[in-house]
Scaffold this motif. Structure first.
Motif, PDB file in Angstrom:
ATOM      1  N   ILE A 183      -3.490   0.091 -30.035  1.00 19.87           N
ATOM      2  CA  ILE A 183      -4.691  -0.656 -30.465  1.00 19.87           C
ATOM      3  C   ILE A 183      -4.705  -0.790 -31.987  1.00 19.87           C
ATOM      4  O   ILE A 183      -5.754  -0.983 -32.607  1.00 19.87           O
ATOM      5  CB  ILE A 183      -5.994   0.015 -29.963  1.00 19.87           C
ATOM      6  CG1 ILE A 183      -6.111   1.454 -30.452  1.00 19.87           C
ATOM      7  CG2 ILE A 183      -6.099  -0.055 -28.445  1.00 19.87           C
ATOM      8  CD1 ILE A 183      -7.487   2.082 -30.168  1.00 19.87           C
ATOM      9  N   ARG A 184      -3.487  -0.712 -32.590  1.00 19.10           N
ATOM     10  CA  ARG A 184      -3.400  -0.820 -34.055  1.00 19.10           C
ATOM     11  C   ARG A 184      -3.593  -2.277 -34.468  1.00 19.10           C
ATOM     12  O   ARG A 184      -2.803  -3.133 -34.056  1.00 19.10           O
ATOM     13  CB  ARG A 184      -2.035  -0.303 -34.542  1.00 19.10           C
ATOM     14  CG  ARG A 184      -1.814   1.183 -34.253  1.00 19.10           C
ATOM     15  CD  ARG A 184      -0.393   1.635 -34.521  1.00 19.10           C
ATOM     16  NE  ARG A 184       0.561   1.018 -33.583  1.00 19.10           N
ATOM     17  CZ  ARG A 184       1.827   1.414 -33.482  1.00 19.10           C
ATOM     18  NH1 ARG A 184       2.299   2.397 -34.242  1.00 19.10           N
ATOM     19  NH2 ARG A 184       2.636   0.816 -32.604  1.00 19.10           N
ATOM     20  N   PRO A 185      -4.606  -2.586 -35.261  1.00 18.59           N
ATOM     21  CA  PRO A 185      -4.833  -3.977 -35.657  1.00 18.59           C
ATOM     22  C   PRO A 185      -3.570  -4.582 -36.291  1.00 18.59           C
ATOM     23  O   PRO A 185      -2.946  -3.947 -37.142  1.00 18.59           O
ATOM     24  CB  PRO A 185      -5.963  -3.868 -36.694  1.00 18.59           C
ATOM     25  CG  PRO A 185      -6.663  -2.588 -36.365  1.00 18.59           C
ATOM     26  CD  PRO A 185      -5.586  -1.659 -35.855  1.00 18.59           C
ATOM     27  N   GLY A 186      -3.194  -5.731 -35.794  1.00 17.29           N
ATOM     28  CA  GLY A 186      -2.034  -6.420 -36.370  1.00 17.29           C
ATOM     29  C   GLY A 186      -0.699  -5.938 -35.846  1.00 17.29           C
ATOM     30  O   GLY A 186       0.362  -6.481 -36.188  1.00 17.29           O
ATOM     31  N   SER A 187      -0.713  -4.934 -34.961  1.00 20.20           N
ATOM     32  CA  SER A 187       0.553  -4.432 -34.417  1.00 20.20           C
ATOM     33  C   SER A 187       1.219  -5.500 -33.556  1.00 20.20           C
ATOM     34  O   SER A 187       0.550  -6.156 -32.749  1.00 20.20           O
ATOM     35  CB  SER A 187       0.311  -3.171 -33.572  1.00 20.20           C
ATOM     36  OG  SER A 187       1.481  -2.861 -32.828  1.00 20.20           O
ATOM     37  N   PRO A 188       2.534  -5.656 -33.675  1.00 13.89           N
ATOM     38  CA  PRO A 188       3.240  -6.622 -32.811  1.00 13.89           C
ATOM     39  C   PRO A 188       3.176  -6.240 -31.328  1.00 13.89           C
ATOM     40  O   PRO A 188       3.378  -7.073 -30.461  1.00 13.89           O
ATOM     41  CB  PRO A 188       4.680  -6.593 -33.322  1.00 13.89           C
ATOM     42  CG  PRO A 188       4.800  -5.382 -34.165  1.00 13.89           C
ATOM     43  CD  PRO A 188       3.436  -5.023 -34.653  1.00 13.89           C
ATOM     44  N   THR A 189       2.851  -4.968 -31.070  1.00 13.41           N
ATOM     45  CA  THR A 189       2.723  -4.531 -29.676  1.00 13.41           C
ATOM     46  C   THR A 189       1.270  -4.202 -29.332  1.00 13.41           C
ATOM     47  O   THR A 189       0.982  -3.392 -28.456  1.00 13.41           O
ATOM     48  CB  THR A 189       3.625  -3.297 -29.407  1.00 13.41           C
ATOM     49  OG1 THR A 189       3.388  -2.308 -30.422  1.00 13.41           O
ATOM     50  CG2 THR A 189       5.102  -3.691 -29.405  1.00 13.41           C
ATOM     51  N   LEU A 190       0.337  -4.836 -30.061  1.00 12.43           N
ATOM     52  CA  LEU A 190      -1.101  -4.625 -29.790  1.00 12.43           C
ATOM     53  C   LEU A 190      -1.409  -4.933 -28.322  1.00 12.43           C
ATOM     54  O   LEU A 190      -0.996  -5.972 -27.795  1.00 12.43           O
ATOM     55  CB  LEU A 190      -1.938  -5.539 -30.685  1.00 12.43           C
ATOM     56  CG  LEU A 190      -3.457  -5.454 -30.523  1.00 12.43           C
ATOM     57  CD1 LEU A 190      -3.972  -4.089 -30.999  1.00 12.43           C
ATOM     58  CD2 LEU A 190      -4.151  -6.587 -31.291  1.00 12.43           C
ATOM     59  N   GLY A 191      -2.078  -3.989 -27.676  1.00 14.03           N
ATOM     60  CA  GLY A 191      -2.450  -4.195 -26.278  1.00 14.03           C
ATOM     61  C   GLY A 191      -1.372  -3.809 -25.290  1.00 14.03           C
ATOM     62  O   GLY A 191      -1.583  -3.849 -24.069  1.00 14.03           O
ATOM     63  N   GLN A 192      -0.191  -3.417 -25.792  1.00 14.91           N
ATOM     64  CA  GLN A 192       0.855  -2.969 -24.860  1.00 14.91           C
ATOM     65  C   GLN A 192       0.634  -1.501 -24.498  1.00 14.91           C
ATOM     66  O   GLN A 192       0.152  -0.724 -25.336  1.00 14.91           O
ATOM     67  CB  GLN A 192       2.245  -3.148 -25.479  1.00 14.91           C
ATOM     68  CG  GLN A 192       2.692  -4.620 -25.497  1.00 14.91           C
ATOM     69  CD  GLN A 192       4.154  -4.759 -25.906  1.00 14.91           C
ATOM     70  OE1 GLN A 192       4.968  -3.843 -25.694  1.00 14.91           O
ATOM     71  NE2 GLN A 192       4.483  -5.891 -26.484  1.00 14.91           N
ATOM     72  N   TRP A 193       0.984  -1.123 -23.280  1.00 11.80           N
ATOM     73  CA  TRP A 193       0.824   0.260 -22.854  1.00 11.80           C
ATOM     74  C   TRP A 193       2.171   0.845 -22.463  1.00 11.80           C
ATOM     75  O   TRP A 193       3.101   0.124 -22.118  1.00 11.80           O
ATOM     76  CB  TRP A 193      -0.181   0.387 -21.702  1.00 11.80           C
ATOM     77  CG  TRP A 193       0.236  -0.283 -20.425  1.00 11.80           C
ATOM     78  CD1 TRP A 193       0.054  -1.591 -20.089  1.00 11.80           C
ATOM     79  CD2 TRP A 193       0.916   0.315 -19.311  1.00 11.80           C
ATOM     80  NE1 TRP A 193       0.578  -1.839 -18.848  1.00 11.80           N
ATOM     81  CE2 TRP A 193       1.097  -0.679 -18.341  1.00 11.80           C
ATOM     82  CE3 TRP A 193       1.365   1.617 -19.026  1.00 11.80           C
ATOM     83  CZ2 TRP A 193       1.724  -0.427 -17.116  1.00 11.80           C
ATOM     84  CZ3 TRP A 193       2.000   1.865 -17.830  1.00 11.80           C
ATOM     85  CH2 TRP A 193       2.168   0.850 -16.886  1.00 11.80           C
ATOM     86  N   PHE A 194       2.232   2.159 -22.519  1.00  6.91           N
ATOM     87  CA  PHE A 194       3.424   2.889 -22.096  1.00  6.91           C
ATOM     88  C   PHE A 194       2.963   4.074 -21.258  1.00  6.91           C
ATOM     89  O   PHE A 194       2.000   4.765 -21.641  1.00  6.91           O
ATOM     90  CB  PHE A 194       4.222   3.394 -23.308  1.00  6.91           C
ATOM     91  CG  PHE A 194       5.391   4.294 -22.958  1.00  6.91           C
ATOM     92  CD1 PHE A 194       5.279   5.677 -23.052  1.00  6.91           C
ATOM     93  CD2 PHE A 194       6.599   3.756 -22.533  1.00  6.91           C
ATOM     94  CE1 PHE A 194       6.347   6.502 -22.731  1.00  6.91           C
ATOM     95  CE2 PHE A 194       7.680   4.569 -22.208  1.00  6.91           C
ATOM     96  CZ  PHE A 194       7.547   5.947 -22.303  1.00  6.91           C
ATOM     97  N   GLY A 195       3.601   4.271 -20.113  1.00  5.57           N
ATOM     98  CA  GLY A 195       3.241   5.398 -19.251  1.00  5.57           C
ATOM     99  C   GLY A 195       4.448   6.280 -19.000  1.00  5.57           C
ATOM    100  O   GLY A 195       5.588   5.803 -18.964  1.00  5.57           O
ATOM    101  N   ILE A 196       4.182   7.556 -18.822  1.00  3.43           N
ATOM    102  CA  ILE A 196       5.262   8.517 -18.560  1.00  3.43           C
ATOM    103  C   ILE A 196       4.714   9.697 -17.781  1.00  3.43           C
ATOM    104  O   ILE A 196       3.555  10.098 -17.962  1.00  3.43           O
ATOM    105  CB  ILE A 196       5.900   9.008 -19.892  1.00  3.43           C
ATOM    106  CG1 ILE A 196       7.111   9.900 -19.632  1.00  3.43           C
ATOM    107  CG2 ILE A 196       4.868   9.705 -20.766  1.00  3.43           C
ATOM    108  CD1 ILE A 196       7.905  10.239 -20.884  1.00  3.43           C
ATOM    109  N   LYS A 197       5.539  10.248 -16.916  1.00  5.79           N
ATOM    110  CA  LYS A 197       5.127  11.456 -16.184  1.00  5.79           C
ATOM    111  C   LYS A 197       5.417  12.685 -17.027  1.00  5.79           C
ATOM    112  O   LYS A 197       6.537  12.857 -17.531  1.00  5.79           O
ATOM    113  CB  LYS A 197       5.875  11.558 -14.848  1.00  5.79           C
ATOM    114  CG  LYS A 197       5.439  12.767 -14.025  1.00  5.79           C
ATOM    115  CD  LYS A 197       6.153  12.839 -12.688  1.00  5.79           C
ATOM    116  CE  LYS A 197       5.730  14.078 -11.909  1.00  5.79           C
ATOM    117  NZ  LYS A 197       6.456  14.207 -10.616  1.00  5.79           N
TER     118      LYS A 197
END
Ligand SMILES: Cc1cn([C@H]2C[C@H](O)[C@@H](COP(=O)(O)OP(=O)(O)O[C@H]3O[C@H](C)C(=O)[C@H](O)[C@H]3O)O2)c(=O)[nH]c1=O
Length: 183
Positions: free
Chosen positions: A92-106
């Motif tokens: 949720i970093r403003p201006g991040s190229p991956t804004l809104g992307q999520w990553f999941g891990i067990k």
């Protein structure tokens, strides 16, 4: 310690070196110098941890997605010491190229894998077993007045949670979508 990058810059998977012997196992769960070296090699600013948190959740419990706004944004080094959890971080970093992307891990008490979640992420997890103990170090103190939350099931995020019918508290059930959240 083995460090793996993720598709989201700054978010790192950390696999500690486990020493197994007939008595059981030993590993360094945190080493300040080693951790700062990991951040330096990834081009990240140095951090200091100021708080340790420990929560226990029954199977299916979902905590999140939470974040603290600047100047109280928290970096989190998270791990599971009993049970297992599906851990999710959202950029949720403003201006991040991956804004809104999520990553999941067990994360679980078998592999002892950890996730470094830099400041600027919303974070949450779902417990995959009863009596799942989740521990994490944070780089800023708890500041409830700065807390924000994002709906775990925000359709624009499309996060895949492993277990149906998650158990959430009312605060998390009422969380707004990312679009409506004041980041
Ligand atoms: C986070 C926190 C909470 N509290 C108190 C406030 C409440 O009375 C009680 C439970 O708090 P909460 O329901 O916010 O706990 P979680 O839902 O596990 O919150 C955490 O969930 C996700 C996984 C996160 O990444 C955050 O670190 C954190 O927000 O502990 C404190 O006293 N200090 C704290 O640092």
């Amino acid at each position: 310690m083995n460090v793996e990058k993720t598709p989201i810059p700054g978010l790192l998977v950390i696999k500690p070196r486990i020493f197994n012997d007939p008595r059981g196992f030993f590993f360094e769960s945190f080493n300040h110098e080693a951790f700062l070296k990991v951040l330096e090699e990834d081009g990240q600013p140095t951090v200091d941890f100021v708080q340790d948190n420990h929560s226990c959740s029954s199977k299916g419990v979902l905590r999140g997605l939470h974040f603290q706004r600047d100047p109280h944004a928290q970096g989190k080094l998270v791990r599971v010491v009993k049970g297992a959890a599906w851990d999710v971080a959202v950029d949720i970093r403003p201006g991040s190229p991956t804004l809104g992307q999520w990553f999941g891990i067990k994360l679980d008490a078998q592999e002892h894998t950890m996730l470094w979640v830099p400041p600027g992420f919303a974070h949450g997890f779902q417990a995959l077993e009863d009596d799942t103990h989740f521990l994490y170090k944070t780089t800023a103190y708890y500041a409830p007045e700065s807390e924000g939350s994002i709906a775990y099931n925000d359709p624009e995020l499309g996060i895949k949670w492993p277990l149906q019918d998650p158990l959430l508290n009312q605060k998390d059930l009422d969380a707004p979508s990312m679009r409506l959240t004041h980041l």
